[in-house]
Design a protein around this motif. Structure first.
Motif, mmCIF file in Angstrom:
data_model
loop_
_atom_site.group_PDB
_atom_site.id
_atom_site.type_symbol
_atom_site.label_atom_id
_atom_site.label_comp_id
_atom_site.label_asym_id
_atom_site.label_seq_id
_atom_site.Cartn_x
_atom_site.Cartn_y
_atom_site.Cartn_z
ATOM 1 N N SER A 234 0.842 -1.203 0.000
ATOM 2 C CA SER A 234 0.000 0.000 0.000
ATOM 3 C C SER A 234 0.874 1.248 0.000
ATOM 4 O O SER A 234 0.759 2.129 0.846
ATOM 5 C CB SER A 234 -0.941 0.029 1.211
ATOM 6 N N CYS A 235 1.772 1.311 -0.967
ATOM 7 C CA CYS A 235 2.794 2.349 -1.004
ATOM 8 C C CYS A 235 2.199 3.705 -1.375
ATOM 9 O O CYS A 235 1.015 3.836 -1.690
ATOM 10 C CB CYS A 235 3.875 1.970 -2.001
ATOM 11 N N SER A 236 3.044 4.700 -1.356
ATOM 12 C CA SER A 236 2.616 6.033 -1.809
ATOM 13 C C SER A 236 3.731 6.645 -2.641
ATOM 14 O O SER A 236 4.084 6.109 -3.675
ATOM 15 C CB SER A 236 2.212 6.910 -0.623
ATOM 16 N N GLY A 237 4.340 7.740 -2.180
ATOM 17 C CA GLY A 237 5.374 8.400 -2.959
ATOM 18 C C GLY A 237 5.234 9.905 -2.873
ATOM 19 O O GLY A 237 4.469 10.440 -2.070
ATOM 20 N N THR A 238 5.955 10.596 -3.735
ATOM 21 C CA THR A 238 6.010 12.055 -3.631
ATOM 22 C C THR A 238 4.693 12.734 -3.982
ATOM 23 O O THR A 238 4.417 13.844 -3.536
ATOM 24 C CB THR A 238 7.124 12.621 -4.532
ATOM 25 N N ILE A 338 11.033 16.967 1.601
ATOM 26 C CA ILE A 338 12.086 17.594 2.395
ATOM 27 C C ILE A 338 13.314 16.699 2.443
ATOM 28 O O ILE A 338 13.202 15.465 2.458
ATOM 29 C CB ILE A 338 11.589 17.873 3.832
ATOM 30 N N MET A 339 14.494 17.324 2.439
ATOM 31 C CA MET A 339 15.750 16.623 2.679
ATOM 32 C C MET A 339 16.622 17.509 3.556
ATOM 33 O O MET A 339 16.690 18.723 3.342
ATOM 34 C CB MET A 339 16.455 16.287 1.369
ATOM 35 N N ASP A 340 17.290 16.914 4.535
ATOM 36 C CA ASP A 340 18.142 17.709 5.406
ATOM 37 C C ASP A 340 19.496 17.970 4.745
ATOM 38 O O ASP A 340 19.762 17.536 3.625
ATOM 39 C CB ASP A 340 18.293 17.050 6.781
ATOM 40 N N LEU A 405 15.729 18.805 -11.287
ATOM 41 C CA LEU A 405 15.476 19.257 -9.925
ATOM 42 C C LEU A 405 14.813 18.159 -9.093
ATOM 43 O O LEU A 405 15.192 17.911 -7.945
ATOM 44 C CB LEU A 405 14.591 20.505 -9.939
ATOM 45 N N TRP A 406 13.823 17.484 -9.678
ATOM 46 C CA TRP A 406 13.093 16.463 -8.923
ATOM 47 C C TRP A 406 13.919 15.197 -8.728
ATOM 48 O O TRP A 406 13.701 14.433 -7.780
ATOM 49 C CB TRP A 406 11.772 16.140 -9.620
ATOM 50 N N SER A 407 14.889 14.990 -9.590
ATOM 51 C CA SER A 407 15.694 13.768 -9.495
ATOM 52 C C SER A 407 16.483 13.710 -8.198
ATOM 53 O O SER A 407 16.797 12.626 -7.706
ATOM 54 C CB SER A 407 16.651 13.669 -10.693
ATOM 55 N N ALA A 408 16.809 14.865 -7.627
ATOM 56 C CA ALA A 408 17.543 14.861 -6.363
ATOM 57 C C ALA A 408 16.759 14.119 -5.297
ATOM 58 O O ALA A 408 17.312 13.356 -4.497
ATOM 59 C CB ALA A 408 17.832 16.291 -5.915
ATOM 60 N N ARG A 409 15.451 14.354 -5.244
ATOM 61 C CA ARG A 409 14.615 13.667 -4.259
ATOM 62 C C ARG A 409 14.421 12.196 -4.624
ATOM 63 O O ARG A 409 14.520 11.312 -3.768
ATOM 64 C CB ARG A 409 13.252 14.380 -4.146
ATOM 65 N N LYS A 410 14.170 11.912 -5.876
ATOM 66 C CA LYS A 410 13.881 10.535 -6.279
ATOM 67 C C LYS A 410 15.099 9.631 -6.161
ATOM 68 O O LYS A 410 14.976 8.421 -6.000
ATOM 69 C CB LYS A 410 13.360 10.500 -7.714
ATOM 70 N N GLU A 411 16.304 10.199 -6.223
ATOM 71 C CA GLU A 411 17.515 9.394 -6.167
ATOM 72 C C GLU A 411 18.107 9.313 -4.762
ATOM 73 O O GLU A 411 19.204 8.801 -4.586
ATOM 74 C CB GLU A 411 18.572 10.000 -7.114
ATOM 75 N N SER A 412 17.389 9.799 -3.772
ATOM 76 C CA SER A 412 17.976 9.962 -2.441
ATOM 77 C C SER A 412 18.462 8.653 -1.828
ATOM 78 O O SER A 412 19.610 8.559 -1.381
ATOM 79 C CB SER A 412 16.972 10.652 -1.515
ATOM 80 N N LEU A 413 17.601 7.621 -1.769
ATOM 81 C CA LEU A 413 18.020 6.371 -1.141
ATOM 82 C C LEU A 413 19.127 5.701 -1.945
ATOM 83 O O LEU A 413 20.102 5.198 -1.380
ATOM 84 C CB LEU A 413 16.830 5.418 -0.991
ATOM 85 N N TRP A 414 18.983 5.710 -3.265
ATOM 86 C CA TRP A 414 20.033 5.108 -4.090
ATOM 87 C C TRP A 414 21.365 5.824 -3.873
ATOM 88 O O TRP A 414 22.423 5.192 -3.829
ATOM 89 C CB TRP A 414 19.642 5.156 -5.564
ATOM 90 N N LEU A 459 14.676 12.618 5.397
ATOM 91 C CA LEU A 459 14.007 13.033 4.174
ATOM 92 C C LEU A 459 12.581 12.519 4.226
ATOM 93 O O LEU A 459 12.267 11.654 5.044
ATOM 94 C CB LEU A 459 14.715 12.496 2.937
ATOM 95 N N GLY A 460 11.729 13.062 3.383
ATOM 96 C CA GLY A 460 10.390 12.489 3.408
ATOM 97 C C GLY A 460 9.319 13.275 2.710
ATOM 98 O O GLY A 460 9.563 14.358 2.172
ATOM 99 N N HIS A 461 8.136 12.674 2.730
ATOM 100 C CA HIS A 461 6.939 13.233 2.107
ATOM 101 C C HIS A 461 6.261 14.139 3.130
ATOM 102 O O HIS A 461 5.243 13.789 3.740
ATOM 103 C CB HIS A 461 6.008 12.113 1.659
ATOM 104 N N ILE A 462 6.838 15.286 3.311
ATOM 105 C CA ILE A 462 6.469 16.136 4.441
ATOM 106 C C ILE A 462 5.037 16.644 4.336
ATOM 107 O O ILE A 462 4.433 17.016 5.336
ATOM 108 C CB ILE A 462 7.491 17.296 4.552
#
Length: 552
Positions: A234-238, A338-340, A405-414, A459-462
């Motif tokens: 039951s995932c979600s995402g940005t 958000i990312m710290d 710009l959005w790739s920074a968030r999507k690539e965070s865990l990788w 980081l997260g879906h604030i």
């Protein structure tokens, strides 16, 4: 939370490790890459089959659950399951090879490792599946289920393989069911704005293939996720702040039950009040109730205008407070992430994006809708952000820059995973809290995480109160591992104290069963047990996940 050491190489010598002792893999990425580069695993097919015989009489995680749980679950109405021994497992494999073809069932060592161990997961166990099945249709899945049911073989669904809580691990051996060959878009109903897909369709590929219809599927977790796994957790995402989560976009499911029965949970209209909501019963069940083989998804119109902006803040609390105010103002942002400062540094060090970022707490906004609406919403967000000491907004000027710009968030865990060296692991997990409590929990959790003195980020879906901690640590250092475990455990408990949840989108798997019990209580878990026992009385479907097995 729990981790118990137990090297994989000891399995053949110590059947007691069949309890599924959970541990951090000490050399996860290195071990995996070496194996797939050609080195043979010590885990031979023969050893796996032999080892399975020892697991039949053992209950999952005795020591772990006794040590870590403050609750006692009643099993008065359930019997301890008994699983296939070596002979029965061999019979099941032989029958399935005969029925589906020899290529449909694998006992190759590296296949077994890939389907029982994940470099993505913070949790791995000292047990692998005994075989891997590769069905190509719902009917073949039903045949697999019938055979496994006949011989009492556990069944574990496998989709994208990117889950974080050991959701596809095999604590009781059994059959991993890999949907790799069930990756078709079956039917696009453009006029009805829905699509029927098989479980191994990647969400990104789906959107690429249907884009000419002017429609898209808005749920967007990690880039490697596939629809089957997205249903299971039951995932979600940005995009969740605007479009909701997986459960909001599934119309119906085709499901194979434990005994091979095929059911469809609903028909295709977008609304129905016909009977129990079986569709949502299976969403988030992590394959513990049935095997999903077809999914009908709602689609929505691609927005006329999309804009992406990045803005910095002096502290993580300032950013979280701004996010809470944006939501309270009712501004329909498409996404708000958000990312710290540590995570921004991770992105820079990994080189996963072409841009060099300021290493300060950063928020990523996506605006979508009409051109006038996007401009109005952007102006309102800028005003609120300024009230919370924001820096300048950086806007994308075209679609390519938006992607950058959005790739920074999507690539965070990788990006975090890419920084690992020998012996280092990433522990990544999430919680969610009511929006008003988000600044508090993020500020406290970040301080405790920073006090570890390790490489760690938030980081997260604030926009929907959901955030993640990712910590890089030495898995060979017991003191360091214990400190990380306590930090994560405290974050989860704090979320529950704030009337939040132990997991916003990763699911329960093996790692958060005790936290689920704390969150929901014995009576609610008891209802889950009854549902599980009714649909899967022999506890064959992904056993050990979400709730423990009967122990007597």
């Amino acid at each position: 939370m729990f981790r118990i050491a137990g090297p994989l190489s000891r399995l053949s010598a110590s059947p007691l490790l069949a309890r599924g002792a959970v541990r951090h893999q000490s050399t996860a990425a290195a071990k995996s890459s070496r194996l797939f580069a050609g080195r043979r695993s010590p885990w031979t097919s023969g050893r796996v089959l032999l080892f399975t015989a020892f697991t039949a009489s053992l209950t999952y995680l005795y020591g772990v659950n006794d040590a870590s749980s403050h609750f006692k679950v009643s099993w008065a109405n359930f019997r301890k399951p008994s699983y296939a021994n070596k002979t029965d497992m061999e019979k099941a494999i032989h029958e399935l090879k005969y029925a589906l073809g020899s290529d449909a069932i694998s006992t190759d060592d590296e296949d077994l490792l890939m389907h029982g161990y994940s470099e993505w997961s913070s949790i791995n166990i000292d047990q692998l599946p005994v075989a891997v099945a590769y069905p190509k249709s719902t009917e073949e899945v039903a045949q697999i289920a019938k055979t496994c049911h006949k011989y009492r073989v556990p069944m574990i669904p496998y989709s994208g393989g990117s889950s974080l809580e050991a959701n596809f691990s095999a604590p009781f051996g059994g059959m991993s069911i890999d949907f790799t060959f069930m990756d078709k878009i079956i039917t696009l109903h453009a006029d009805d704005m829905d699509v029927v897909v098989q479980p191994s369709v990647p969400w990104m590929s789906l959107n690429e293939q249907i884009k000419d219809s002017g429609l898209f599927f808005p749920v967007d977790p990690g880039p490697s996720a596939r629809i089957g796994g997205m249903v299971g957790t039951s995932c979600s995402g940005t995009n969740a702040v605007r479009y909701g989560t997986m459960k909001d976009w599934v119309i119906n499911l085709t499901v194979v039950l434990a005994d091979g029965t095929i059911i469809k949970t609903r028909r295709r209209p977008r609304k129905s009040s016909a009977g129990y909501n079986l569709t949502n019963l299976f969403i988030g069940s992590e394959g513990t109730l049935g095997l999903v083989t077809e999914i009908t998804l709602k689609l929505t119109v691609i927005p006329q205008e999309t804009s992406v902006a990045v803005v910095t803040f002096p502290t993580i609390r300032d950013a979280a407070a701004a996010a809470s105010k944006v939501m309270r103002a009712g501004i329909p942002v498409a996404a708000m992430e958000i990312m710290d400062e540590v995570q921004m540094g991770v992105i820079n060090r990994s080189g996963s994006t072409p841009k060099k970022w300021k290493e300060v707490p950063t928020m990523f906004f996506k605006f979508s809708g009409t051109k006038a609406g996007v401009q109005e919403n952007t102006a309102m967000v800028k005003t609120i952000a300024k009230m919370h000491k924001s820096g300048d907004f950086e806007f994308a000027i075209n679609a390519e820059e938006q992607k950058t710009l959005w790739s920074a968030r999507k690539e965070s865990l990788w990006s975090m995973l890419a920084l690992r060296t020998e012996g280092l692991e990433v522990w990544s997990t999430d919680v969610a809290v009511p929006l008003s409590r988000l600044p508090d929990i993020i500020e406290i959790s970040k301080k405790e995480m920073d006090d570890l003195g390790l490489f760690a980020s938030i980081l997260g879906h604030i926009g929907d109160g959901n955030f993640h901690e990712s910590i890089l640590y030495d898995s060979k250092n017991p003191k360091e591992r214990a400190a990380v475990e306590k930090c994560i455990h405290d974050m989860v408990d704090r979320a529950l104290e704030m009337d939040g949840t132990c997991t916003g989108e990763h699911g329960i798997g093996l790692g958060k069963k005790d936290s689920l019990l704390k969150e929901l209580g014995l009576d609610t878990i008891g209802v889950m047990q009854k549902i599980k026992g009714a649909l899967d009385p022999h506890w064959l479907m992904n056993p050990g996940k979400i709730i423990d097995l009967p122990s007597s």
